[in-house]
Design an enzyme around this catalytic site. Sequence first.
Site, PDB file in Angstrom:
ATOM      1  CE  LYS A 188      -1.781   2.927   2.941  1.00  0.00           C
ATOM      2  NZ  LYS A 188      -1.982   4.107   2.072  1.00  0.00           N
ATOM      3  N   GLY A 241       7.016   5.268   7.927  1.00  0.00           N
ATOM      4  CA  GLY A 241       6.078   6.247   8.379  1.00  0.00           C
ATOM      5  C   GLY A 241       6.315   6.804   9.402  1.00  0.00           C
ATOM      6  N   GLY A 246       3.343   4.052  13.224  1.00  0.00           N
ATOM      7  CA  GLY A 246       4.176   2.711  13.609  1.00  0.00           C
ATOM      8  C   GLY A 246       3.720   1.940  14.596  1.00  0.00           C
ATOM      9  CD  GLU A 263      13.951   1.333   8.634  1.00  0.00           C
ATOM     10  OE1 GLU A 263      14.268   2.162   9.301  1.00  0.00           O
ATOM     11  OE2 GLU A 263      14.470   0.124   8.776  1.00  0.00           O
ATOM     12  CB  CYS A 297      12.975   9.517   8.105  1.00  0.00           C
ATOM     13  SG  CYS A 297      13.861   8.221   6.985  1.00  0.00           S
ATOM     14  CD  GLU A 395       9.985  12.424  11.299  1.00  0.00           C
ATOM     15  OE1 GLU A 395       8.939  12.198  11.576  1.00  0.00           O
ATOM     16  OE2 GLU A 395      11.064  11.941  10.906  1.00  0.00           O
TER      17      GLU A 395
HETATM   18  P1  NDP Z   1       1.802   8.266   8.202  1.00  0.00           P
HETATM   19  O1  NDP Z   1       2.683   7.421   9.117  1.00  0.00           O
HETATM   20  O2  NDP Z   1       0.570   8.679   8.407  1.00  0.00           O
HETATM   21  O3  NDP Z   1       1.870   7.449   6.623  1.00  0.00           O
HETATM   22  C1  NDP Z   1       2.560   6.460   6.215  1.00  0.00           C
HETATM   23  C2  NDP Z   1       1.903   5.308   5.809  1.00  0.00           C
HETATM   24  O4  NDP Z   1       1.020   4.698   6.398  1.00  0.00           O
HETATM   25  C3  NDP Z   1       0.809   5.810   4.492  1.00  0.00           C
HETATM   26  O5  NDP Z   1       0.959   4.934   3.502  1.00  0.00           O
HETATM   27  C4  NDP Z   1      -0.477   5.974   5.366  1.00  0.00           C
HETATM   28  O6  NDP Z   1      -1.503   5.779   4.435  1.00  0.00           O
HETATM   29  C5  NDP Z   1      -0.255   4.517   6.240  1.00  0.00           C
HETATM   30  N1  NDP Z   1      -1.164   4.718   7.084  1.00  0.00           N
HETATM   31  C6  NDP Z   1      -1.861   5.711   7.905  1.00  0.00           C
HETATM   32  N2  NDP Z   1      -2.722   5.141   8.853  1.00  0.00           N
HETATM   33  C7  NDP Z   1      -2.341   3.792   8.842  1.00  0.00           C
HETATM   34  C8  NDP Z   1      -3.184   2.841   9.753  1.00  0.00           C
HETATM   35  N3  NDP Z   1      -4.001   3.132  10.792  1.00  0.00           N
HETATM   36  N4  NDP Z   1      -2.756   1.551   9.460  1.00  0.00           N
HETATM   37  C9  NDP Z   1      -1.729   1.294   8.609  1.00  0.00           C
HETATM   38  N5  NDP Z   1      -1.380   2.189   7.732  1.00  0.00           N
HETATM   39  C10 NDP Z   1      -1.567   3.587   7.932  1.00  0.00           C
HETATM   40  O7  NDP Z   1       2.860   9.655   7.635  1.00  0.00           O
HETATM   41  P2  NDP Z   1       2.173  10.838   6.856  1.00  0.00           P
HETATM   42  O8  NDP Z   1       2.446  10.556   5.244  1.00  0.00           O
HETATM   43  O9  NDP Z   1       1.052  11.321   7.316  1.00  0.00           O
HETATM   44  O10 NDP Z   1       3.168  11.789   7.396  1.00  0.00           O
HETATM   45  C11 NDP Z   1       3.005  12.429   8.748  1.00  0.00           C
HETATM   46  C12 NDP Z   1       4.294  12.493   9.442  1.00  0.00           C
HETATM   47  O11 NDP Z   1       5.132  11.075   9.657  1.00  0.00           O
HETATM   48  C13 NDP Z   1       5.352  13.428   8.772  1.00  0.00           C
HETATM   49  O12 NDP Z   1       5.043  14.760   8.971  1.00  0.00           O
HETATM   50  C14 NDP Z   1       6.467  12.888   9.276  1.00  0.00           C
HETATM   51  O13 NDP Z   1       6.881  13.279  10.709  1.00  0.00           O
HETATM   52  C15 NDP Z   1       6.267  11.471   9.510  1.00  0.00           C
HETATM   53  N6  NDP Z   1       6.984  10.729   8.427  1.00  0.00           N
HETATM   54  C16 NDP Z   1       7.801  10.084   8.478  1.00  0.00           C
HETATM   55  C17 NDP Z   1       8.418   9.282   7.425  1.00  0.00           C
HETATM   56  C18 NDP Z   1       9.741   8.501   7.555  1.00  0.00           C
HETATM   57  O14 NDP Z   1      10.273   8.074   6.499  1.00  0.00           O
HETATM   58  N7  NDP Z   1      10.237   8.165   8.778  1.00  0.00           N
HETATM   59  C19 NDP Z   1       7.850   9.380   6.252  1.00  0.00           C
HETATM   60  C20 NDP Z   1       6.604   9.898   6.003  1.00  0.00           C
HETATM   61  C21 NDP Z   1       6.231  10.563   7.048  1.00  0.00           C
HETATM   62  P3  NDP Z   1      -2.208   7.067   4.034  1.00  0.00           P
HETATM   63  O15 NDP Z   1      -1.385   8.349   4.338  1.00  0.00           O
HETATM   64  O16 NDP Z   1      -2.288   7.081   2.495  1.00  0.00           O
HETATM   65  O17 NDP Z   1      -3.363   7.344   4.574  1.00  0.00           O
END
Ligand code: NDP
Length: 502
Positions: A188, A241, A246, A263, A297, A395
Site C-alpha cells: 500500500k 512512516g 508505527g 522505519e 526521516c 520531527e
Molecule cells: P503516516 O505514518 O501517516 O503514513 C505512512 C503510511 O502509513 C501511509 O501509507 C499511510 O496511508 C499509512 N497509514 C496511515 N494510517 C495507517 C493505519 N492506521 N494503519 C496502517 N497504515 C496506515 O505518515 P504521513 O504520510 O501522514 O506523514 C506524517 C508524518 O509522519 C510526517 O510529518 C513525518 O513526521 C512522518 N513521516 C516519517 C517518514 C519516515 O520516513 N520516517 C515518512 C513519512 C512521514 P495514507 O497516508 O495513504 O492514509
Amino acid sequence: MTVLVAPKVLSDHRVRDFKMLIDGKWEAGTSHSIERVAPSHGVLVSRYPAGTKADAERAIAAARKAFDNGAWPRMTASERANVLLKAADLIAARAEELAYLDAIEAGKPISQVRGEIAGSVDIWRYAASLARNLHGESYNTLGDGTLGVVLREAIGVVSIITPWNFPFLIVGQKLPFALAAGCTTVVKPSELTSGSTLVLGEILQEAGVPNGVVNIVTGTGAEVGAIMTSHPHVDMVSFTGSTGVGKLTMTNAAQTLKKVSLELGGKNPQIVFPDADLDAFIDAAVFGAYFNAGECCNAGSRLILHKDIASDVVRRVAELAKHVKVGDPLDPTTQVGAIITPQHLEKIGGYLAGARDSGARIAHGGETLDFGMGQFMAPTILEAVTPGMAVAREEVFGPVLSVLTFETTAEAIEIANSIDYGLSAGVWSRDFDTCLTIGRKVRAGTVWMNTFMDGTPELPFGGYKQSGLGRELGRHAVEDYTETKTLNMHVGGRTNWWMPQK
Ligand code: NDP
C-alpha cells in the site's frame, strides 16, 4: 533571500488514471477515486481507486494463495534472482516516467528523483545477489548421533506500507528483499504518491512475477492499511512512516503476533567540533537540512555546535542557504521542491511559531514562498534553540534547521541522546578519537563521520529507540523476511527415555 525557480504552467499535462493490482488483474475499484493535486503546480495530476477493506482482503487472499500453493516460493533462488534482475533493467528503462511521477506527485526536484531511481535499480540488483546467497546453517559438531540443520524459510505473506517522501526508493528497500526470500506481498503506497508504485506493478508483471505475488492496493491507511496490519493471513508487516502510525501498526500486528519491521521518524543531530573541516561541513549542513525539503526521516535537522564556532557556523550556513534554489520540481536546476500538502505546510509553520514563542530566533528564512501555485517554504535556520523545545525534539519534516550549542563532548552526547528518536547522527572533527567517541556513544542506527546522508545497499539502515525496529538493506536484508527452522536429526540407535534397554 532565496533563489526562486517559479513553476512553469503545465501546458501539455494530462491527468493519469491508475488502477490497482490484485491477483494479477488491474482493477478500477468499486468506490470513488482518490485525486492527487501536484503540490508544486496545484493541478490534478493523478487519480487512483480508493481501495476498500474488501479490496485489501482480496489482495491478502491472493497473496496467501500464491504463497501456499504458487510457484514463486518454490522456484530456485536463481530463478527469482533473474526476475529481480530483469525488473531492475525495466526500472532503468522507465526511469524518466518514474522520475516524473515522483516529482509531480511528491513535489521532489526531478534531478534528485533521477538519482533515487538509479539508486533503486542498484538496490534491486543487490537484492538479486542476496537471493542466491540466502542459506541456513549446518551443525556436524553435535556428536555421532545428531546432525543439526537450520533452514531459512520465506516468512509468508508480507504487508508493505510506504510513505510519500520517497515513494519509489522506499518500496525498493522492502519489496525486492521480500521477493528474494520467496515471500508474497500486498503493497500500500501513500494515497498522495501512489503512481510510481503502480508503474512498478506493471514492471514486475513484465519481469515475470506470477499473479498474486505482488498485489498493490491504493487507498487510505485507515481503510486499507488497518486491515493489512491486522489480518490473520498476513505473517509480517514492513512499515515506513510516522512513529505514531508505527506504534499503531505494532499494536494491530500484536493481536496475531506478526513480525513487524518499522522505519520511523528521526531528529538527527550533526555534532560539530572546532577542529572540523568547516568548508565541508557547511555544505553538508545545508544538504542535510534541506534535501527533499527536509521531508526526510534522515534529515540533519539539529545542529549541535561547539560554542566557540557556533555564531560563525550559523552565519556561513545562512549564507549558503541563500543560494539554494527553491521552486519548480520539474526544473533540473531546482534543489528544493514543494511541501507535500497545504496542511503539512501549516504544521511546519506551527513549529516555527512555537519555537519563536519559546525564545528561538530565525537566523534565515522562515517564510512561505508564493508562486501563485503550489506550496513552498524557504530554507530556514532557527538559533538559540534549547534542548527542551518542541522544535529540538520533534520531527518537523520541513526545511527547518535547529541550532543548539555545547561546551564539552559529554554535553554534546547528552543533547544528542536526550530525545526519543535515534535514527542517524553526524560528527565532524579531524580528531579520530573524537569521531569514534561520538560514534560509539550516540544511540543511533547510523553515525556518519565527516560526511552526511551517504548510503549504499551494503550498509544496514534503521533506528534505535522510537525511530524503529529492525534494519533494512545490508547483507541480512533478505533474512528479515524469513523464518528459522531447526531440523534436528538423529543418526543410529536411540537411547530410550522409559523403555527398558534390551
Ligand atoms: P503516516 O505514518 O501517516 O503514513 C505512512 C503510511 O502509513 C501511509 O501509507 C499511510 O496511508 C499509512 N497509514 C496511515 N494510517 C495507517 C493505519 N492506521 N494503519 C496502517 N497504515 C496506515 O505518515 P504521513 O504520510 O501522514 O506523514 C506524517 C508524518 O509522519 C510526517 O510529518 C513525518 O513526521 C512522518 N513521516 C516519517 C517518514 C519516515 O520516513 N520516517 C515518512 C513519512 C512521514 P495514507 O497516508 O495513504 O492514509
